[in-house]
Design an enzyme around this catalytic site. Sequence first.
Site, mmCIF file in Angstrom:
data_model
loop_
_atom_site.group_PDB
_atom_site.id
_atom_site.type_symbol
_atom_site.label_atom_id
_atom_site.label_comp_id
_atom_site.label_asym_id
_atom_site.label_seq_id
_atom_site.Cartn_x
_atom_site.Cartn_y
_atom_site.Cartn_z
ATOM 1 N N GLY A 47 16.310 34.697 19.686
ATOM 2 C CA GLY A 47 15.397 34.045 20.236
ATOM 3 C C GLY A 47 14.519 35.298 20.838
ATOM 4 N N GLY A 48 14.323 36.345 19.752
ATOM 5 C CA GLY A 48 13.825 37.558 20.683
ATOM 6 C C GLY A 48 12.258 37.557 19.910
ATOM 7 N N SER A 89 9.418 35.986 20.837
ATOM 8 C CA SER A 89 8.399 35.610 21.706
ATOM 9 C C SER A 89 8.720 35.495 23.223
ATOM 10 C CB SER A 89 7.677 34.496 21.071
ATOM 11 O OG SER A 89 8.384 33.315 21.329
ATOM 12 N N GLY A 90 8.061 35.539 24.207
ATOM 13 C CA GLY A 90 8.315 35.210 25.513
ATOM 14 C C GLY A 90 9.325 35.979 26.141
ATOM 15 N N GLY A 145 12.439 36.441 25.617
ATOM 16 C CA GLY A 145 13.268 37.247 24.542
ATOM 17 C C GLY A 145 12.479 38.268 23.813
ATOM 18 N N TYR A 159 16.749 17.987 29.115
ATOM 19 C CA TYR A 159 16.689 19.151 29.002
ATOM 20 C C TYR A 159 17.507 19.715 30.151
ATOM 21 C CZ TYR A 159 14.995 24.075 29.675
ATOM 22 O OH TYR A 159 14.668 25.520 29.778
#
Length: 249
Positions: free
Chosen positions: A12-13, A15-16, A18, A148
């Site tokens: 999960g790198g 965007s954001g 990550g 969540y």
Amino acid sequence: MRFTDKVVLVLGGNSGIGLAAAQAFAAEGGKVHLTGRNQKTIDAAVASIPGSVGYAADIADIASSERVVSAVEAVDGRIDVLFINAGVGGFAPLEGITESDWDHVHGVNLKGCVFALQKAVRAMGEGGAIVVTGSIGAHGALEGNGTYAAAKAGLAMAMKVFAKELLPRSIRLNMVSPGPIDTPLLHRNPGMGPDDVARLKDMMIANIPMHRMGESDEVAKAVLFLASDDASFITGTDLLVDGGLIELS
């Protein structure tokens, strides 16, 4: 240069948080591998990080995590630092939760993260470091956040157990739990339009003691600390990066 010659995998790198972490790892000498589900953002992330390698993968698909780990092993032979950051959001009150939404959020945020960890640790040797993105949602009762929160709370407890199990291998495992951070994930909540997101942001800012939302690079700094030898005597912790929202409420 805390990560010189270290092989770093960021799940999960693209965007954001990550992406901010992947860029920071590279800036400190790490050889970065990263994943994401969107090829366009993967390509942009790789272009911003010299020497990095990107893979299209969905953490909810356990076989894809296996393929990524095998690919990293084929290129660099090992993983020294693992950052499991992939996640999805989802707001709904009790009456509005659907089975498919529950399964999707838990499939990514809990099941997917656990099995990604399982696949990756085989490539890690003594002295390895793992950081997993949790959430302050696991620590506070926010209406509409049941699905969540349950996934992230389950993840937090599972990671404590795994941190203990990995001690004999001298692998440290910690969590970083962001508070309100203005990332693309905030704008991808199912059933929430731009006006809903704006209202949610205003509500969060009003309740944050620092009276602002956090930035991705502020979380990335915490991630790099926990992954580095600066945190060599820390394992099993959950570091809250939330502007005081949980601690001071």
